[in-house]
Design a protein around this motif. Structure first.
Motif, PDB file in Angstrom:
ATOM      1  N   ARG A  38       2.583  20.440   5.032  1.00 31.98           N
ATOM      2  CA  ARG A  38       3.434  19.345   5.518  1.00 31.98           C
ATOM      3  C   ARG A  38       2.895  17.982   5.102  1.00 31.98           C
ATOM      4  N   PHE A  39       1.593  17.932   4.863  1.00 34.00           N
ATOM      5  CA  PHE A  39       0.987  16.651   4.496  1.00 34.00           C
ATOM      6  C   PHE A  39       1.529  16.099   3.177  1.00 34.00           C
ATOM      7  N   LEU A  40       2.116  16.957   2.339  1.00 37.78           N
ATOM      8  CA  LEU A  40       2.658  16.484   1.068  1.00 37.78           C
ATOM      9  C   LEU A  40       3.779  15.466   1.260  1.00 37.78           C
ATOM     10  N   THR A  41       4.463  15.544   2.387  1.00 35.25           N
ATOM     11  CA  THR A  41       5.586  14.638   2.644  1.00 35.25           C
ATOM     12  C   THR A  41       5.246  13.578   3.692  1.00 35.25           C
ATOM     13  N   ASP A  42       3.965  13.448   3.990  1.00 31.30           N
ATOM     14  CA  ASP A  42       3.526  12.464   4.983  1.00 31.30           C
ATOM     15  C   ASP A  42       2.915  11.269   4.252  1.00 31.30           C
ATOM     16  N   PRO A  43       3.540  10.097   4.318  1.00 28.65           N
ATOM     17  CA  PRO A  43       3.033   8.933   3.575  1.00 28.65           C
ATOM     18  C   PRO A  43       1.595   8.557   3.931  1.00 28.65           C
ATOM     19  N   ALA A  44       1.192   8.764   5.164  1.00 22.77           N
ATOM     20  CA  ALA A  44      -0.166   8.379   5.572  1.00 22.77           C
ATOM     21  C   ALA A  44      -1.212   9.210   4.842  1.00 22.77           C
ATOM     22  N   LEU A  45      -1.011  10.525   4.773  1.00 24.42           N
ATOM     23  CA  LEU A  45      -1.968  11.379   4.087  1.00 24.42           C
ATOM     24  C   LEU A  45      -1.882  11.175   2.580  1.00 24.42           C
ATOM     25  N   ALA A  46      -0.672  10.936   2.079  1.00 22.26           N
ATOM     26  CA  ALA A  46      -0.511  10.679   0.639  1.00 22.26           C
ATOM     27  C   ALA A  46      -1.318   9.452   0.226  1.00 22.26           C
ATOM     28  N   GLU A  47      -1.349   8.441   1.064  1.00 21.48           N
ATOM     29  CA  GLU A  47      -2.104   7.233   0.737  1.00 21.48           C
ATOM     30  C   GLU A  47      -3.608   7.500   0.746  1.00 21.48           C
ATOM     31  N   VAL A  48      -4.071   8.379   1.651  1.00 17.30           N
ATOM     32  CA  VAL A  48      -5.487   8.752   1.652  1.00 17.30           C
ATOM     33  C   VAL A  48      -5.850   9.416   0.323  1.00 17.30           C
ATOM     34  N   VAL A  49      -4.994  10.317  -0.136  1.00 12.31           N
ATOM     35  CA  VAL A  49      -5.249  11.011  -1.407  1.00 12.31           C
ATOM     36  C   VAL A  49      -5.288  10.016  -2.559  1.00 12.31           C
ATOM     37  N   ARG A  50      -4.347   9.093  -2.588  1.00 16.76           N
ATOM     38  CA  ARG A  50      -4.317   8.108  -3.677  1.00 16.76           C
ATOM     39  C   ARG A  50      -5.554   7.197  -3.636  1.00 16.76           C
ATOM     40  N   GLU A  51      -5.994   6.863  -2.440  1.00 12.90           N
ATOM     41  CA  GLU A  51      -7.185   6.025  -2.315  1.00 12.90           C
ATOM     42  C   GLU A  51      -8.430   6.767  -2.792  1.00 12.90           C
ATOM     43  N   LEU A  52      -8.523   8.057  -2.489  1.00 12.08           N
ATOM     44  CA  LEU A  52      -9.653   8.854  -2.980  1.00 12.08           C
ATOM     45  C   LEU A  52      -9.645   8.903  -4.509  1.00 12.08           C
ATOM     46  N   LYS A  53      -8.471   9.024  -5.097  1.00 13.34           N
ATOM     47  CA  LYS A  53      -8.390   9.049  -6.560  1.00 13.34           C
ATOM     48  C   LYS A  53      -8.804   7.697  -7.145  1.00 13.34           C
ATOM     49  N   ARG A  54      -8.397   6.628  -6.487  1.00  9.40           N
ATOM     50  CA  ARG A  54      -8.744   5.293  -6.993  1.00  9.40           C
ATOM     51  C   ARG A  54     -10.240   5.010  -6.886  1.00  9.40           C
ATOM     52  N   THR A  55     -10.849   5.415  -5.769  1.00  8.08           N
ATOM     53  CA  THR A  55     -12.230   5.010  -5.501  1.00  8.08           C
ATOM     54  C   THR A  55     -13.278   5.994  -6.005  1.00  8.08           C
ATOM     55  N   LEU A  56     -12.944   7.262  -6.113  1.00  9.11           N
ATOM     56  CA  LEU A  56     -13.938   8.279  -6.491  1.00  9.11           C
ATOM     57  C   LEU A  56     -13.759   8.801  -7.907  1.00  9.11           C
ATOM     58  N   GLY A  57     -12.803   8.266  -8.634  1.00 13.50           N
ATOM     59  CA  GLY A  57     -12.657   8.645 -10.039  1.00 13.50           C
ATOM     60  C   GLY A  57     -11.976   9.980 -10.269  1.00 13.50           C
ATOM     61  N   PHE A  58     -11.265  10.496  -9.272  1.00 13.09           N
ATOM     62  CA  PHE A  58     -10.523  11.737  -9.475  1.00 13.09           C
ATOM     63  C   PHE A  58      -9.279  11.442 -10.316  1.00 13.09           C
ATOM     64  N   ILE A  59      -9.018  12.265 -11.327  1.00 10.71           N
ATOM     65  CA  ILE A  59      -7.861  12.026 -12.188  1.00 10.71           C
ATOM     66  C   ILE A  59      -6.874  13.194 -12.190  1.00 10.71           C
ATOM     67  N   GLU A  60      -7.249  14.310 -11.548  1.00  8.62           N
ATOM     68  CA  GLU A  60      -6.331  15.451 -11.403  1.00  8.62           C
ATOM     69  C   GLU A  60      -6.324  15.880  -9.946  1.00  8.62           C
ATOM     70  N   HIS A  61      -5.170  16.384  -9.477  1.00 12.15           N
ATOM     71  CA  HIS A  61      -5.158  17.024  -8.159  1.00 12.15           C
ATOM     72  C   HIS A  61      -4.188  18.192  -8.166  1.00 12.15           C
ATOM     73  N   TYR A  62      -4.511  19.198  -7.354  1.00 11.64           N
ATOM     74  CA  TYR A  62      -3.716  20.422  -7.239  1.00 11.64           C
ATOM     75  C   TYR A  62      -3.787  20.887  -5.789  1.00 11.64           C
ATOM     76  N   ILE A  63      -2.661  21.329  -5.228  1.00  8.57           N
ATOM     77  CA  ILE A  63      -2.780  21.911  -3.898  1.00  8.57           C
ATOM     78  C   ILE A  63      -3.592  23.198  -4.003  1.00  8.57           C
ATOM     79  N   PHE A  64      -4.360  23.475  -2.955  1.00  3.72           N
ATOM     80  CA  PHE A  64      -5.314  24.591  -2.965  1.00  3.72           C
ATOM     81  C   PHE A  64      -4.945  25.549  -1.840  1.00  3.72           C
ATOM     82  N   PRO A  65      -5.019  26.873  -2.096  1.00  2.00           N
ATOM     83  CA  PRO A  65      -4.484  27.830  -1.128  1.00  2.00           C
ATOM     84  C   PRO A  65      -5.391  28.219   0.027  1.00  2.00           C
ATOM     85  N   ASN A  66      -6.700  28.342  -0.211  1.00  4.76           N
ATOM     86  CA  ASN A  66      -7.557  28.899   0.843  1.00  4.76           C
ATOM     87  C   ASN A  66      -8.978  28.367   0.697  1.00  4.76           C
TER      88      ASN A  66
END
Length: 335
Positions: A188-216
Motif C-alpha cells: 500500500r505504501f506505493l500509493t502513499d505520498p508520504a512514504l514515496a517522498e521518504v524513498v525519493r529522499e533516500l535516493k537523493r541523499t544516499l546515492g541510490f539510482i535503482e529501486h525495486y519492490i522486494f518480496p520477503n
C-alpha cells in the motif's frame, strides 16, 4: 506522486541532423545521464523499433481454474522477478526518453515522433524559436510530452530536468497494472505520498539510482551506481504484530519479543539457508539481524529501516551502472 514498482537508469536518445551539435550536447549533459546519438533518422527508427519494445512484465495467468470463464482466471504475480531485473545487463540500454530536433532533412521532428508514437518512450521536441506553434500543436495531439526551445536561457539545465521527470513517468506508466494489484495487499505504501517522498529522499541523499519492490521481507531494494544493494524493510502496525506473533510462536527470547511488541526493532533474518523467518538457532544473536526503525506517518504508520542485502539473494552479481557508463562513454567518465 505514486512510486513505480521499479526504476533504473535508462538511455536518453538524442536525434539531430547535425553531428557536431550532437557531440557537443552529449558532452555537456550530466555524465550520469547515459545517452545515445543519431544524426540519421532512418537509422534511429530502425534502432528504436528493435530496442524500445514493451518487455514482458512478471505476470502470468493461472489456468487451473478450468470451470471459470476466461475473464475470471486468476492472475498471479511473481514478485521475485521484479527485483531480479537488476540481474539483467541490458536494462540500462532501454531507451526511455527521446530528444528530437525539429528541423531535419529526411523527416522533421514531429514526423519522427509520429513514426514512433506506438513506442513507450517519452518524447521531447528540441526546437528553434520559429517552431513553437508547431511544437504546441504536436503536444496537443499527444505526439510529444515536452518541447524546449534551443534559444531558452539555461536550455541544457531545462533539458536535464525534463529528461529526469520523463524517465520517472516512463516507469510510473509501466507500473500501473502491477502497482494496482500489489497496492491492495502488502504494498500500500506505493500509493502513499508520504512514504514515496521518504524513498525519493533516500535516493537523493544516499546515492541510490535503482529501486525495486522486494518480496520477503516486504520493502524496497536499492542499488547504487556500483551495485551495492540495500534493503529498505517496510512494516505497518499489522505486519509488526504478525512478526511478533511468529516470533512468539517460535519461542523467541523474551528480550526479542519485548522489543518487537514495543516497536523498537525491525528484524531481517538474512541467513543464506533460512526462509527469512526467526529460528531457534538465532536466539542468542538476534541483535545481529535487527535495526531500530524509523517512522513515517502517512495514510497509516510505517516502520522502516535499512539493511545490507547479502549477495546470496542474487543468482549473479548485478551489472552496475558504473560499468555501463564506462563501456558506453569512456571519454565522459575520464573527463
Amino acid at each position: 506522486m505514486h512510486l513505480p514498482v521499479y526504476a533504473h537508469p535508462t538511455l536518453t536518445v538524442l536525434i539531430d541532423d547535425s553531428d557536431s551539435f550532437l557531440r557537443s550536447l552529449s558532452f555537456q549533459l550530466d555524465p550520469m545521464l547515459a545517452n545515445k546519438t543519431f544524426h540519421d533518422t532512418a537509422e534511429a527508427l530502425v534502432w528504436l523499433r528493435a530496442s524500445a519494445l514493451e518487455r514482458d512484465m512478471p505476470l502470468h495467468v493461472n489456468f487451473d481454474m478450468q470451470n471459470l470463464p476466461a475473464d475470471q482466471y486468476n492472475v498471479a504475480l511473481d514478485l521475485e522477478r521484479i527485483y531480479r531485473i537488476a540481474e539483467q545487463r541490458e536494462r540500462f540500454a532501454i531507451p526511455s526518453v527521446l530528444v528530437v530536433d525539429y528541423s531535419m532533412p529526411q523527416m522533421n521532428g514531429v514526423e519522427f515522433c509520429e513514426a514512433v508514437a506506438h513506442l513507450p518512450c517519452k518524447k521531447i521536441l528540441f526546437t528553434g524559436a520559429a517552431d513553437e506553434k508547431i511544437a504546441v500543436s504536436a503536444f496537443n495531439r499527444g505526439l510529444i510530452d515536452r518541447y524546449i526551445k534551443k534559444s531558452d536561457d539555461h536550455a541544457l539545465d531545462i533539458l536535464e530536468m525534463e529528461v529526469a521527470a520523463l524517465q520517472e513517468r516512463y516507469f510510473d506508466n509501466r507500473s500501473d497494472t502491477i502497482r494496482d494489484m500489489v497496492a491492495l495487499h502488502d504494498y500500500r505504501f506505493l500509493t502513499d505520498p508520504a512514504l514515496a517522498e521518504v524513498v525519493r529522499e533516500l535516493k537523493r541523499t544516499l546515492g541510490f539510482i535503482e529501486h525495486y519492490i522486494f518480496p520477503n521481507p516486504t520493502g524496497i531494494l536499492f542499488l547504487d551506481r556500483d551495485g551495492k544493494a540495500t534493503l529498505m524493510m517496510i512494516e505497518t502496525e499489522e505486519s509488526m504484530q504478525s512478526q511478533y506473533e511468529i516470533a512468539r510462536d517460535s519461542d523467541a527470547p523474551r528480550s526479542l519479543l519485548r522489543a518487537l511488541l514495543e516497536r523498537r526493532v525491525l528484524t531481517f533474518f538474512s541467513d543464506p539457508y533460512g526462509d527469512g523467518m526467526y529460528t531457534s538457532s538465532m536466539s542468542e544473536n538476534w541483535h545481529r539481524y535487527s535495526a531500530a526503525p524509523r517512522i513515517c506517518q502517512g495514510k497509516e504508520t510505517y516502520y522502516w529501516a535499512l539493511f545490507e542485502l547479502p549477495a546470496h539473494y542474487f543468482d549473479q552479481r548485478p551489472y552496475t551502472y558504473a560499468q555501463f557508463l564506462q563501456e558506453l562513454q569512456p571519454q565522459v567518465i575520464a573527463a
